[in-house]
Design an enzyme around this catalytic site. Structure first.
Site, short mmCIF file in Angstrom:
data_model
loop_
_atom_site.label_atom_id
_atom_site.label_comp_id
_atom_site.label_asym_id
_atom_site.label_seq_id
_atom_site.Cartn_x
_atom_site.Cartn_y
_atom_site.Cartn_z
N CYS A 2 0.82 -1.21 0.00
CA CYS A 2 0.00 0.00 0.00
C CYS A 2 0.85 1.25 0.00
O CYS A 2 2.08 1.21 0.07
CB CYS A 2 -0.90 0.01 1.24
SG CYS A 2 -1.88 -1.49 1.43
N ASP A 100 -3.87 -8.64 8.65
CA ASP A 100 -2.77 -8.36 9.56
C ASP A 100 -2.80 -6.94 10.10
O ASP A 100 -2.27 -6.67 11.18
CB ASP A 100 -1.43 -8.64 8.89
CG ASP A 100 -1.25 -7.93 7.56
OD1 ASP A 100 -2.26 -7.43 7.01
OD2 ASP A 100 -0.12 -7.89 7.05
N SER A 363 11.68 -12.41 -3.85
CA SER A 363 12.99 -12.13 -4.45
C SER A 363 14.09 -12.67 -3.55
O SER A 363 13.87 -13.01 -2.38
CB SER A 363 13.18 -10.63 -4.67
OG SER A 363 13.67 -10.00 -3.49
N GLY A 364 15.32 -12.70 -4.07
CA GLY A 364 16.47 -13.18 -3.30
C GLY A 364 17.32 -12.07 -2.74
O GLY A 364 18.46 -12.32 -2.33
#
Length: 644
Positions: A2, A100, A363-364
């Site tokens: 967001c 959450d 992602s890494g």
């Protein structure tokens, strides 16, 4: 994922301009195209743009507690929210949603400022407690999510996910910070907590800020740091097994979503490790994406395909035009301040590709800082051993003289560049590492800047950023110290900033399981010999992944996510670069030495020197001035640039 924005009256309870708040919120619509809401009361206003990921049918923000006395706007994900919700419900709190975000307001009610200690995830949020008359701002431990703020001269504090929302406020001054300019041309980005604007700040990772009506502006409070505390796991085999368990657990919690999910797959160790873990945790094939380049020197798509084939991933590849430099001006508008990492271009394209199929991508990022994967760490340790032979008082004059006498040899292999080695040995540890990572060295910046601009710096040098963090580093080990410095500067200021803006420009949420703080804490406590062994960085990580990935993925040379700047500037970008460096936009600032700009340009385009990284930083600075600074000013004031 967001975008958030807020206004807070630190002096009292003046009425909030709801129309202005709406404009500031709307300018971040790319971060949350699904919904947008505002909330105002006396002295406080919040705005939110939503990209629906969890509890899609509800969970709208701003979100309140049971009696409406606590309200929050939140950007990010709390991965342990279900566990916390159960704990809070047992303490008597009532939940109306399954998202959450609601955990944050109840955690605040129960634990106050210490609520952030309980959150596991990536987050930036603003919370207002009417009963306590407190505004609480917080940012996650590693700085995965951004949070900008500014105290205006009339006592109104403004905050947002991106600088462009602050720029939308008419009372936010556009004066440039000379120290930030010095930092930018040294690092290629503006390190926390500065922004390019004198009146703007970033809330640093692992920090909170608590404000009260009528009170003076406090300093941010740090609630977390990388501990580097040994935990006793020193046996290599045990460490390998434990690392896989912890990596799998981190990847697993990052899979939580109600929308399509996938992963970036570059073919490097880190992204391949994430995909391997995902494949073992999901029933369906993993959606993966990568981009390829026509030039084999920049192309590792065949390695990505090998991993995708091994794990039967639904793999998408698109070739990026080697001349994809049409993004230059778009990137300036995207980042809101000068940003000189040219890999932002392929990052933008891979996010664009991913968004065609998924809303969330793993992602890494973070593996190199966590596990000592950068080649520069080896060189730093070598230099540190050399520095330890003689005290600084002897090294500085001796090697400083040799460095001054020895000819420059940028064309030679690094091991043969004696001038650079002598110069490094003449420095202390922080200066030595700064010299290795800086985009433009001290001497170049001295020649780059005009005399009047250098006077405005009042002796400040960008190395002070590293010195400040070095004083706070909890360990003395030289490898751990430079990892710590990178986590505080390069990781957050460059890598995470690049990915956040590129992904959110396409309304794509990117998650980084290698930066789960529990995993980071555990890795930081491993012996340094398990991270860097000889010439092998990420030693324990690669060993632990041998059952999951082939050796030519694990042990090939690191390629990176680069673009061919040097050839661009001698070919298709030649005229654009000349126009930018020699044109009125840079000249009117009074910041630069025009003769040195021309010297750099001529020497690069003739092939005598490779100034591509420095020239790119200047091109992006000029683009920032045109596309961000001047675009935000009335036409009559567009030449009225101020450096504070």
């Amino acid at each position: 994922m967001c975008g958030i924005v807020g206004l807070f009256d630190t002096h009292g309870k003046r009425e909030i301009d709801r129309e202005l708040l709406g404009r500031m919120n709307q300018i971040q619509i790319h971060r949350g195209p699904d919904e947008g809401e505002l909330y105002t009361e006396a002295g406080v206003g919040f705005g939110h743009r939503r990209l629906s990921i969890m509890d899609v049918s509800s969970g709208q923000q701003p979100l309140f507690n049971e009696d409406g006395s606590v309200v929050v706007v939140f950007n990010g994900e709390i991965y342990n929210f279900q566990e916390l919700a159960g704990e809070l419900a047992a303490l008597g709190h009532t939940f109306r949603t399954h998202c959450d975000t609601e955990v944050i307001v109840h955690a605040w009610e129960e634990w106050g400022e210490n609520c952030v200690d309980r959150f596991r995830g990536m987050f930036a949020f603003g919370l207002w407690d009417r009963n306590r008359e407190v505004l609480f701002l917080a940012r996650d431990r590693l700085g995965i999510k951004p949070l900008y703020y500014s105290l205006l001269t009339d006592g109104i504090l403004i905050f947002a996910s991106e600088l462009k929302a602050l720029l939308a406020h008419p009372d936010f001054r556009r004066d440039l910070d000379p120290l930030a300019i010095e930092d930018y041309f040294a690092y290629g980005y503006v390190p926390e907590p500065r922004t390019i604007f004198s009146q703007g700040l970033k809330l640093s990772p692992g920090h909170t800020l608590t404000l009260h009506h009528g009170h003076r502006m406090p300093q941010p409070r740090q609630y977390w740091d990388v501990p580097f505390t040994p935990h006793g796991c020193t046996n290599a085999q045990e460490a390998q097994e434990e690392l896989i368990v912890r990596l799998r657990e981190s990847v697993n919690i990052h899979l939580m979503t109600e929308v399509p999910l996938g992963a970036f797959l570059s073919g490097g160790v880190d992204s391949s490790a994430v995909v391997a873990m995902m494949s073992n945790l999901t029933q369906e094939p993993v959606n993966t994406c990568s981009i390829s380049f026509g030039d084999p020197a920049f192309n590792e798509s065949q390695y990505a395909q090998k991993v995708a084939d091994r794990y039967h991933a639904r793999h998408s590849v698109e070739q990026v035009d080697q001349d994809d430099f049409g993004l230059v001006d778009k990137l300036a508008s995207l980042y809101d301040e000068p940003f000189a990492d040219s890999s932002a271009m392929p990052t933008y394209r891979v996010c664009e590709l991913a968004r065609k199929r998924v809303t969330v991508a793993l992602s890494g990022d973070g593996g190199d800082e966590n596990l000592a994967g950068y080649r520069r760490y080896r060189w730093h340790l070598y230099e540190e051993r050399m520095r330890s032979i003689l005290p600084l008082g002897l090294r500085k004059p001796l090697f400083g003289m040799l460095g001054g006498l020895y000819p420059k040899a940028d064309w030679a292999p690094k091991v043969l560049r004696a001038k650079s080695t002598f110069e490094a040995l003449a420095r202390d540890s922080a200066e030595g590492y700064f010299h290795g990572v800086s985009l433009m060295k001290d001497g170049m910046r001295q020649r780059l800047f005009s005399d009047s601009f250098k006077r405005s710096l009042q002796g400040y040098q960008a190395v002070e950023v590293l010195r400040m963090h070095a004083t706070k580093c909890p360990v003395e080990d030289p490898l751990s110290r430079v990892q710590y410095l990178d986590m505080k500067t390069y990781l957050v200021g460059d890598i995470l900033t690049k990915v956040d803006r590129a992904s959110m420009a396409h309304a794509l949420e990117v998650r980084v399981p290698l930066l789960d703080h529990k995993l980071v804490e555990w890795i930081s406590g491993l012996p340094v010999s398990l991270k860097l062994r000889g010439h092998e960085g990420k030693y324990i990580f690669k060993k632990s992944l041998e059952p999951y990935l082939p050796n030519d993925i694990l042990y090939r040379d690191k390629m990176g996510f680069s673009v061919p700047l040097a050839s661009w500037f001698r070919g298709p970008l030649r005229q654009k670069l000349t126009d930018a460096l020699m044109g009125p936009v840079l000249a009117d600032t009074g910041i630069f030495n025009k003769a040195f700009l021309k010297e750099m340009l001529d020497q690069h385009q003739s092939g005598r020197r490779d100034y591509s990284a420095s020239l790119w930083s200047l091109l992006m600075f000029e683009s920032f001035l045109r596309n961000v600074l001047q675009a935000e000013q009335p036409r009559s004031r567009r030449n009225d640039l101020k450096v504070a």
